[in-house]
Design a protein around this motif. Sequence first.
Motif, PDB file in Angstrom:
ATOM      1  N   ALA A  26       0.833  -1.210   0.000  1.00 19.89           N
ATOM      2  CA  ALA A  26       0.000   0.000   0.000  1.00 19.89           C
ATOM      3  C   ALA A  26       0.870   1.262   0.000  1.00 19.89           C
ATOM      4  CB  ALA A  26      -0.925  -0.009   1.214  1.00 19.89           C
ATOM      5  N   LEU A  27       1.919   1.278   0.785  1.00 24.45           N
ATOM      6  CA  LEU A  27       2.773   2.467   0.868  1.00 24.45           C
ATOM      7  C   LEU A  27       3.585   2.678  -0.408  1.00 24.45           C
ATOM      8  CD1 LEU A  27       3.960   2.192   4.572  1.00 24.45           C
ATOM      9  CD2 LEU A  27       2.651   4.072   3.573  1.00 24.45           C
ATOM     10  N   GLU A  30       1.196   4.346  -2.669  1.00 28.11           N
ATOM     11  CA  GLU A  30       0.836   5.703  -2.259  1.00 28.11           C
ATOM     12  C   GLU A  30       1.993   6.687  -2.392  1.00 28.11           C
ATOM     13  OE1 GLU A  30      -0.621   5.580   1.718  1.00 28.11           O
ATOM     14  OE2 GLU A  30      -2.041   3.955   1.295  1.00 28.11           O
ATOM     15  N   THR A  36       9.280   5.503   0.624  1.00 27.34           N
ATOM     16  CA  THR A  36       8.757   4.633   1.676  1.00 27.34           C
ATOM     17  C   THR A  36       9.901   4.031   2.465  1.00 27.34           C
ATOM     18  OG1 THR A  36       6.798   4.068   0.363  1.00 27.34           O
ATOM     19  CG2 THR A  36       7.358   2.610   2.177  1.00 27.34           C
ATOM     20  N   ASP A 107      -1.450  -4.466  -8.287  1.00 30.81           N
ATOM     21  CA  ASP A 107      -0.642  -3.534  -7.492  1.00 30.81           C
ATOM     22  C   ASP A 107       0.845  -3.718  -7.778  1.00 30.81           C
ATOM     23  OD1 ASP A 107      -2.931  -2.542  -6.347  1.00 30.81           O
ATOM     24  OD2 ASP A 107      -2.719  -3.674  -4.476  1.00 30.81           O
TER      25      ASP A 107
END
Length: 214
Positions: A26-27, A30, A36, A107
């Motif tokens: 997820a990071l 984002e 990150t 992803d």
Amino acid sequence: MSGVVTTYHQRVAQEKRALIVTAATALFLELGYDRTSLARIAERSGVSRATLFKQFPSKAALFDAIVAESWSTADEEDPPPAGNVVDGLSIIGRRYAELLGRAQMIDLFRIVIAELPRFPELAHAQFSHGKMPYFESVRSYLLAEHEAGTVRVEDVDLAATQFLGMISNYVFWPALLVPGWEVSAERVAQVVDEAVRTIAARYATTGPGASTNG
């Protein structure tokens, strides 16, 4: 008693590992891979920094874990049946479609594409540790069937690429590029069946769909 304790600790470690992988994915999406930090991943996943560093000493190791998680299947140790290319490819095709339909697979590709100019090693990790091992398993299956005489395939690399491409071009690539793209389970099954029939018509020498071309 010690065995119960060991099993408990193993389960807890696996659960924490899954939390870390989910948070990192997820990071990376984002903020980007570069921005990150492992500390931020530990905070997002709710584990201590010590726990994270014990499992993943670097972001590269963590990304490799994301790749492995994205391409893993519960039945990957169960080989497709030999001697019938339609049955074998049907199983392979369904597994491949299931993999490509996972949110984490989309992803993964989005992370790789976004970071490719600055971190080409991510694409290499995805290719060498994810896609290529899966491709090799399909290639090995077709080669074994060729040697057994159930198919006649002069170029197993090309045949494997043809088969997987027929599935991914319908199931995966539009979903990667078009927000909200969805394919029904019935349509996915049809896509896989048609890919199997096409390969069987071209290469099979025995069984359903065998080619009549010598």
